[in-house]
Design a protein around this motif. Structure first.
Motif, PDB file in Angstrom:
ATOM      1  N   ILE A 104      -1.570  -7.298   0.667  1.00 25.13           N
ATOM      2  CA  ILE A 104      -0.317  -6.824   1.259  1.00 25.13           C
ATOM      3  C   ILE A 104       0.773  -6.756   0.203  1.00 25.13           C
ATOM      4  O   ILE A 104       1.470  -5.747   0.061  1.00 25.13           O
ATOM      5  N   ALA A 105       0.928  -7.829  -0.554  1.00 26.22           N
ATOM      6  CA  ALA A 105       1.970  -7.855  -1.589  1.00 26.22           C
ATOM      7  C   ALA A 105       1.729  -6.775  -2.631  1.00 26.22           C
ATOM      8  O   ALA A 105       2.661  -6.037  -3.008  1.00 26.22           O
ATOM      9  N   ALA A 106       0.492  -6.642  -3.101  1.00 22.70           N
ATOM     10  CA  ALA A 106       0.196  -5.639  -4.129  1.00 22.70           C
ATOM     11  C   ALA A 106       0.435  -4.228  -3.614  1.00 22.70           C
ATOM     12  O   ALA A 106       1.056  -3.398  -4.290  1.00 22.70           O
ATOM     13  N   GLY A 107      -0.046  -3.929  -2.419  1.00 24.22           N
ATOM     14  CA  GLY A 107       0.104  -2.586  -1.876  1.00 24.22           C
ATOM     15  C   GLY A 107       1.554  -2.192  -1.696  1.00 24.22           C
ATOM     16  O   GLY A 107       1.968  -1.083  -2.043  1.00 24.22           O
ATOM     17  N   ARG A 108       2.352  -3.096  -1.163  1.00 22.08           N
ATOM     18  CA  ARG A 108       3.762  -2.809  -0.946  1.00 22.08           C
ATOM     19  C   ARG A 108       4.515  -2.672  -2.273  1.00 22.08           C
ATOM     20  O   ARG A 108       5.297  -1.736  -2.466  1.00 22.08           O
ATOM     21  N   GLU A 109       4.290  -3.601  -3.184  1.00 22.07           N
ATOM     22  CA  GLU A 109       5.090  -3.645  -4.403  1.00 22.07           C
ATOM     23  C   GLU A 109       4.703  -2.577  -5.417  1.00 22.07           C
ATOM     24  O   GLU A 109       5.557  -2.057  -6.128  1.00 22.07           O
ATOM     25  N   ILE A 110       3.413  -2.220  -5.475  1.00 27.85           N
ATOM     26  CA  ILE A 110       2.978  -1.221  -6.453  1.00 27.85           C
ATOM     27  C   ILE A 110       3.202   0.191  -5.929  1.00 27.85           C
ATOM     28  O   ILE A 110       3.866   1.016  -6.564  1.00 27.85           O
ATOM     29  N   TYR A 111       2.630   0.492  -4.753  1.00 22.39           N
ATOM     30  CA  TYR A 111       2.600   1.872  -4.264  1.00 22.39           C
ATOM     31  C   TYR A 111       3.592   2.155  -3.133  1.00 22.39           C
ATOM     32  O   TYR A 111       3.813   3.318  -2.794  1.00 22.39           O
ATOM     33  N   GLY A 112       4.124   1.111  -2.510  1.00 18.97           N
ATOM     34  CA  GLY A 112       4.906   1.328  -1.305  1.00 18.97           C
ATOM     35  C   GLY A 112       4.044   1.474  -0.070  1.00 18.97           C
ATOM     36  O   GLY A 112       4.501   1.985   0.960  1.00 18.97           O
ATOM     37  N   THR A 113       2.802   1.021  -0.127  1.00 15.13           N
ATOM     38  CA  THR A 113       1.913   1.100   1.025  1.00 15.13           C
ATOM     39  C   THR A 113       2.489   0.248   2.162  1.00 15.13           C
ATOM     40  O   THR A 113       2.784  -0.936   1.958  1.00 15.13           O
ATOM     41  N   PRO A 114       2.645   0.817   3.368  1.00 16.93           N
ATOM     42  CA  PRO A 114       3.339   0.111   4.456  1.00 16.93           C
ATOM     43  C   PRO A 114       2.434  -0.906   5.145  1.00 16.93           C
ATOM     44  O   PRO A 114       2.057  -0.763   6.310  1.00 16.93           O
ATOM     45  N   LYS A 115       2.082  -1.974   4.422  1.00 17.09           N
ATOM     46  CA  LYS A 115       1.107  -2.939   4.928  1.00 17.09           C
ATOM     47  C   LYS A 115       1.763  -3.985   5.826  1.00 17.09           C
ATOM     48  O   LYS A 115       2.821  -4.519   5.508  1.00 17.09           O
ATOM     49  N   ILE A 116       1.081  -4.265   6.934  1.00 24.35           N
ATOM     50  CA  ILE A 116       1.535  -5.218   7.938  1.00 24.35           C
ATOM     51  C   ILE A 116       0.415  -6.224   8.156  1.00 24.35           C
ATOM     52  O   ILE A 116      -0.747  -5.831   8.350  1.00 24.35           O
ATOM     53  N   TYR A 117       0.751  -7.511   8.124  1.00 21.44           N
ATOM     54  CA  TYR A 117      -0.286  -8.513   8.382  1.00 21.44           C
ATOM     55  C   TYR A 117      -0.684  -8.457   9.855  1.00 21.44           C
ATOM     56  O   TYR A 117       0.157  -8.475  10.751  1.00 21.44           O
ATOM     57  N   ALA A 118      -1.983  -8.369  10.110  1.00 25.39           N
ATOM     58  CA  ALA A 118      -2.483  -8.177  11.471  1.00 25.39           C
ATOM     59  C   ALA A 118      -3.811  -8.882  11.643  1.00 25.39           C
ATOM     60  O   ALA A 118      -4.467  -9.289  10.680  1.00 25.39           O
ATOM     61  N   GLU A 119      -4.205  -9.040  12.922  1.00 24.39           N
ATOM     62  CA  GLU A 119      -5.546  -9.532  13.221  1.00 24.39           C
ATOM     63  C   GLU A 119      -6.469  -8.318  13.287  1.00 24.39           C
ATOM     64  O   GLU A 119      -6.199  -7.365  14.024  1.00 24.39           O
ATOM     65  N   LEU A 120      -7.551  -8.364  12.511  1.00 23.82           N
ATOM     66  CA  LEU A 120      -8.468  -7.233  12.438  1.00 23.82           C
ATOM     67  C   LEU A 120      -9.905  -7.699  12.599  1.00 23.82           C
ATOM     68  O   LEU A 120     -10.273  -8.790  12.151  1.00 23.82           O
ATOM     69  N   LYS A 121     -10.699  -6.850  13.228  1.00 27.29           N
ATOM     70  CA  LYS A 121     -12.133  -7.079  13.291  1.00 27.29           C
ATOM     71  C   LYS A 121     -12.823  -5.736  13.093  1.00 27.29           C
ATOM     72  O   LYS A 121     -12.672  -4.819  13.905  1.00 27.29           O
ATOM     73  N   VAL A 122     -13.543  -5.606  11.992  1.00 23.48           N
ATOM     74  CA  VAL A 122     -14.286  -4.386  11.693  1.00 23.48           C
ATOM     75  C   VAL A 122     -15.770  -4.701  11.809  1.00 23.48           C
ATOM     76  O   VAL A 122     -16.264  -5.641  11.186  1.00 23.48           O
ATOM     77  N   SER A 123     -16.468  -3.925  12.613  1.00 21.03           N
ATOM     78  CA  SER A 123     -17.896  -4.169  12.820  1.00 21.03           C
ATOM     79  C   SER A 123     -18.669  -2.867  12.723  1.00 21.03           C
ATOM     80  O   SER A 123     -18.164  -1.792  13.063  1.00 21.03           O
ATOM     81  N   LYS A 124     -19.913  -2.973  12.240  1.00 21.63           N
ATOM     82  CA  LYS A 124     -20.799  -1.815  12.140  1.00 21.63           C
ATOM     83  C   LYS A 124     -22.171  -2.214  12.635  1.00 21.63           C
ATOM     84  O   LYS A 124     -22.701  -3.274  12.274  1.00 21.63           O
ATOM     85  N   SER A 125     -22.745  -1.373  13.476  1.00 22.78           N
ATOM     86  CA  SER A 125     -24.081  -1.611  14.013  1.00 22.78           C
ATOM     87  C   SER A 125     -24.808  -0.292  14.098  1.00 22.78           C
ATOM     88  O   SER A 125     -24.372   0.617  14.815  1.00 22.78           O
ATOM     89  N   ASP A 126     -25.911  -0.179  13.367  1.00 17.34           N
ATOM     90  CA  ASP A 126     -26.687   1.064  13.338  1.00 17.34           C
ATOM     91  C   ASP A 126     -25.768   2.237  12.997  1.00 17.34           C
ATOM     92  O   ASP A 126     -25.207   2.283  11.923  1.00 17.34           O
ATOM     93  N   GLN A 127     -25.565   3.153  13.940  1.00 16.44           N
ATOM     94  CA  GLN A 127     -24.765   4.355  13.674  1.00 16.44           C
ATOM     95  C   GLN A 127     -23.330   4.246  14.176  1.00 16.44           C
ATOM     96  O   GLN A 127     -22.581   5.221  14.122  1.00 16.44           O
ATOM     97  N   SER A 128     -22.929   3.089  14.663  1.00 10.64           N
ATOM     98  CA  SER A 128     -21.598   2.927  15.224  1.00 10.64           C
ATOM     99  C   SER A 128     -20.745   2.014  14.355  1.00 10.64           C
ATOM    100  O   SER A 128     -21.242   1.103  13.699  1.00 10.64           O
ATOM    101  N   MET A 129     -19.436   2.274  14.372  1.00  8.78           N
ATOM    102  CA  MET A 129     -18.481   1.427  13.663  1.00  8.78           C
ATOM    103  C   MET A 129     -17.234   1.303  14.516  1.00  8.78           C
ATOM    104  O   MET A 129     -16.825   2.249  15.198  1.00  8.78           O
TER     105      MET A 129
END
Length: 247
Positions: A104-129
């Motif tokens: 988050i710090a790197a993205g915001r400070e280097i590029y201005g990427t609008p990063k927000i701390y959040a709860e995330l869950k990324v999952s992949k199974s066979d052909q689905s994501m």
């Protein structure tokens, strides 16, 4: 001797919170879902002088990063909006949800990427994501996709130019000390693609007290893509300096 006059990367100067570029990413899984929203709604998320594209094209994306040498493992989701800047048509990154503090710090400070701390869950199974994003326990962005075909040209539509807005506020009063439109089109280098497929997907927006993206709710969908790759992330370009360039 302490820090030289023209040197420095990030604070604190004797033990930077994140290392200098380039950043190395390995075996990253991306999902992209192309969709169409009301261009009037898209415009509300764009900074001047960007203008929403007439077709209202947007992309919702999720990613799982098992190895990042610079920032550690993390998961992320983000939204990019098709728009016009002067004589160019590209995509503006309006929101990035992220669960790794160094990134988050790197993205915001280097590029201005609008990063927000959040709860995330990324999952992949066979052909689905699936990418599930919440703020304070409230769902704000869910992305689901199913892949079934491999593109013959091994490519998906370009999302370049890739614009972000870098703002660093003044310390001595209101307003920006730095305000720049950053083009990240050339930051990705040494790209190695291991897998790519197309299919269909769905975007669901929610609203929390911190973030409400429901105005971008899809009116129609385009294709979805899955990409697994490794790459190096390097420096960007300044496309427009709000405090220095003529309008």
């Amino acid at each position: 001797m302490g820090l030289k006059h023209d040197d420095g990367w990030s604070m604190p100067t004797d033990d930077s919170f994140y290392p200098p570029l380039p950043a190395i990413y390995k075996n990253v899984s991306f999902q992209y879902v192309f969709f169409y929203a009301d261009p009037t709604a898209v415009q509300k998320f764009l900074p001047s002088p960007l203008k929403a594209a007439e077709d209202g094209l947007c992309v919702g994306a999720g990613m799982a990063v098992p190895v990042c040498i610079n920032y550690g493992p993390f998961e992320e989701s983000f939204i990019v909006l098709k728009c016009h800047f002067r004589n160019q048509t590209g995509f503006y990154c309006s929101h990035v949800f992220h669960n790794g503090p160094a990134g988050i710090a790197a993205g915001r400070e280097i590029y201005g990427t609008p990063k927000i701390y959040a709860e995330l869950k990324v999952s992949k199974s066979d052909q689905s994501m699936a990418t599930k994003t919440s703020l304070g326990g409230v769902p704000v962005l869910n992305i689901d996709s199913t892949m079934n075909t491999i593109p013959l040209n091994k490519q998906m539509p370009s999302l370049n130019p890739s614009w972000r807005l870098k703002i660093i506020p003044k310390a001595d009063g209101p307003g920006p000390a730095i305000k720049q439109l950053i083009d990240c089109s050339k930051t990705t280098q040494n790209l190695e693609i291991y897998d790519i497929a197309t299919g269909h997907g769905k975007i669901t927006f929610g609203a929390s007290p911190q973030c409400d993206l429901t105005k971008l709710s899809p009116l129609a969908y385009g294709n979805a893509f899955y990409v697994k790759c490794s790459y190096i992330e390097s420096y960007a370009q300044i496309a427009y300096d709000y405090l220095g360039d003529d309008t």
